[in-house]
Design a protein around this motif. Structure first.
Motif, PDB file in Angstrom:
ATOM      1  N   PRO A 110       0.793  -1.234   0.000  1.00 45.47           N
ATOM      2  CA  PRO A 110       0.000   0.000   0.000  1.00 45.47           C
ATOM      3  C   PRO A 110       0.825   1.285   0.000  1.00 45.47           C
ATOM      4  O   PRO A 110       0.460   2.256  -0.655  1.00 45.47           O
ATOM      5  N   GLN A 111       1.922   1.310   0.758  1.00 42.36           N
ATOM      6  CA  GLN A 111       2.718   2.539   0.822  1.00 42.36           C
ATOM      7  C   GLN A 111       3.310   2.880  -0.547  1.00 42.36           C
ATOM      8  O   GLN A 111       3.330   4.046  -0.957  1.00 42.36           O
ATOM      9  N   THR A 112       3.787   1.856  -1.252  1.00 42.06           N
ATOM     10  CA  THR A 112       4.344   2.085  -2.585  1.00 42.06           C
ATOM     11  C   THR A 112       3.255   2.548  -3.544  1.00 42.06           C
ATOM     12  O   THR A 112       3.466   3.460  -4.352  1.00 42.06           O
ATOM     13  N   LEU A 113       2.082   1.925  -3.450  1.00 41.79           N
ATOM     14  CA  LEU A 113       0.970   2.330  -4.314  1.00 41.79           C
ATOM     15  C   LEU A 113       0.577   3.780  -4.043  1.00 41.79           C
ATOM     16  O   LEU A 113       0.381   4.565  -4.983  1.00 41.79           O
ATOM     17  N   ASP A 114       0.465   4.152  -2.780  1.00 42.01           N
ATOM     18  CA  ASP A 114       0.110   5.533  -2.432  1.00 42.01           C
ATOM     19  C   ASP A 114       1.146   6.524  -2.951  1.00 42.01           C
ATOM     20  O   ASP A 114       0.796   7.598  -3.451  1.00 42.01           O
ATOM     21  N   LEU A 169      -7.391  -0.722  -6.246  1.00 43.90           N
ATOM     22  CA  LEU A 169      -6.132  -1.448  -6.086  1.00 43.90           C
ATOM     23  C   LEU A 169      -5.590  -1.385  -4.665  1.00 43.90           C
ATOM     24  O   LEU A 169      -4.721  -2.181  -4.306  1.00 43.90           O
ATOM     25  N   GLY A 170      -6.092  -0.435  -3.844  1.00 45.53           N
ATOM     26  CA  GLY A 170      -5.642  -0.358  -2.461  1.00 45.53           C
ATOM     27  C   GLY A 170      -5.846  -1.659  -1.706  1.00 45.53           C
ATOM     28  O   GLY A 170      -4.897  -2.190  -1.087  1.00 45.53           O
ATOM     29  N   PRO A 171      -7.054  -2.256  -1.720  1.00 42.67           N
ATOM     30  CA  PRO A 171      -7.252  -3.533  -1.040  1.00 42.67           C
ATOM     31  C   PRO A 171      -6.379  -4.651  -1.603  1.00 42.67           C
ATOM     32  O   PRO A 171      -5.901  -5.512  -0.871  1.00 42.67           O
ATOM     33  N   LEU A 172      -6.147  -4.604  -2.903  1.00 41.56           N
ATOM     34  CA  LEU A 172      -5.303  -5.619  -3.535  1.00 41.56           C
ATOM     35  C   LEU A 172      -3.872  -5.523  -3.014  1.00 41.56           C
ATOM     36  O   LEU A 172      -3.222  -6.525  -2.713  1.00 41.56           O
ATOM     37  N   ALA A 173      -3.375  -4.273  -2.896  1.00 42.95           N
ATOM     38  CA  ALA A 173      -2.016  -4.057  -2.398  1.00 42.95           C
ATOM     39  C   ALA A 173      -1.899  -4.499  -0.942  1.00 42.95           C
ATOM     40  O   ALA A 173      -0.889  -5.104  -0.542  1.00 42.95           O
ATOM     41  N   ALA A 174      -2.934  -4.218  -0.144  1.00 46.22           N
ATOM     42  CA  ALA A 174      -2.912  -4.623   1.266  1.00 46.22           C
ATOM     43  C   ALA A 174      -2.899  -6.137   1.398  1.00 46.22           C
ATOM     44  O   ALA A 174      -2.166  -6.704   2.223  1.00 46.22           O
ATOM     45  N   ALA A 175      -3.703  -6.815   0.574  1.00 47.69           N
ATOM     46  CA  ALA A 175      -3.741  -8.273   0.622  1.00 47.69           C
ATOM     47  C   ALA A 175      -2.411  -8.872   0.193  1.00 47.69           C
ATOM     48  O   ALA A 175      -1.917  -9.832   0.787  1.00 47.69           O
ATOM     49  N   HIS A 176      -1.820  -8.290  -0.822  1.00 53.36           N
ATOM     50  CA  HIS A 176      -0.541  -8.802  -1.301  1.00 53.36           C
ATOM     51  C   HIS A 176       0.566  -8.584  -0.267  1.00 53.36           C
ATOM     52  O   HIS A 176       1.417  -9.445  -0.052  1.00 53.36           O
ATOM     53  N   ASP A 177       0.516  -7.416   0.379  1.00 52.76           N
ATOM     54  CA  ASP A 177       1.514  -7.106   1.409  1.00 52.76           C
ATOM     55  C   ASP A 177       1.381  -8.073   2.586  1.00 52.76           C
ATOM     56  O   ASP A 177       2.381  -8.566   3.125  1.00 52.76           O
TER      57      ASP A 177
END
Length: 222
Positions: A110-114, A169-177
């Motif tokens: 999430p941090q990278t996506l943000d 994509l935020g939830p996707l990034a959190a799940a992947h992290d």
């Protein structure tokens, strides 16, 4: 052959030689398109002469070498009319590097996506400011103004896409992290990611992200 037809359009006004055509093209279309390479232009002219759309004659000059003068033929005018009255159809899909960057940012969390989304947002805002200046500078040139307006609309659509990317994509990034660190995600992933709808097994995040972005099916792009 869009550039070929643009040359035909310029020749409807009067015969021209190569450098005159280059100058007229750049003045008519404006800065958003970019310059026209003179070598490429002469290749285009050779093709048009070979196809019978343009004729070539030599004009003698006293203080320099003779120059080639290019004139639109009847066949060239007919070809231009057919092209200019046919709707344009997108054939390349939406292959924007931003989609690939989103793929990478989601993989890193999430941090990278943000960070990517905010950086891209500032870039688009800067582009809009520059386009607004160009629009004022070319307000008296209708064709250039239309092209700049298109660039402004495209950039505004790109800004809206960033909001969509953050939401979906935020939830996707959190799940992947969470998966990468061996934790349970604090926020559930997008419902469409949870199961495959057939046997209840979990999907991988990667194929879904590809289908939304790189595959050209992403809606909301300009």
């Amino acid at each position: 052959m869009p550039l070929h037809h643009a040359v035909l359009a310029l020749l409807t006004e009067r015969p021209n030689h190569g450098y005159e055509l280059k100058t007229r093209f750049e003045e008519t279309i404006g800065p958003q398109w970019g310059g026209l390479n003179i070598g490429h232009l002469y290749q285009i002219l050779e093709r048009l002469v070979r196809d019978g759309y343009v004729s070539r004659s030599q004009v003698a000059q006293t203080d320099r070498p003779d120059k080639n003068l290019y004139t639109l033929t009847e066949a060239g005018e007919s070809e231009l009319r057919d092209w200019a009255t046919t709707a344009w159809v997108r054939v390349g899909g939406f292959r924007d590097e931003l989609f690939l960057k989103l793929l990478g940012a989601v993989a890193l969390g999430p941090q990278t996506l943000d960070k990517l989304i905010e950086s891209q947002r500032q870039t688009y805002l800067s582009e809009l400011a520059g386009l607004a200046q160009q629009r004022r500078a070319h307000s008296g040139e209708p064709l250039v103004a239309v092209l700049i307006d298109a660039a402004i609309a495209h950039t505004k659509a790109d800004l809206a896409l960033l909001d969509s990317a953050a939401q979906h994509l935020g939830p996707l990034a959190a799940a992947h992290d969470a998966q990468a660190s061996g934790r349970s995600p604090r926020q559930a992933p997008d419902p469409v990611e949870a199961t495959d709808g057939i046997d209840g097994t979990e999907r991988s995040a990667w194929p879904t992200l590809r289908s939304r972005t790189v595959g050209g099916s992403a809606s909301g792009t300009a």
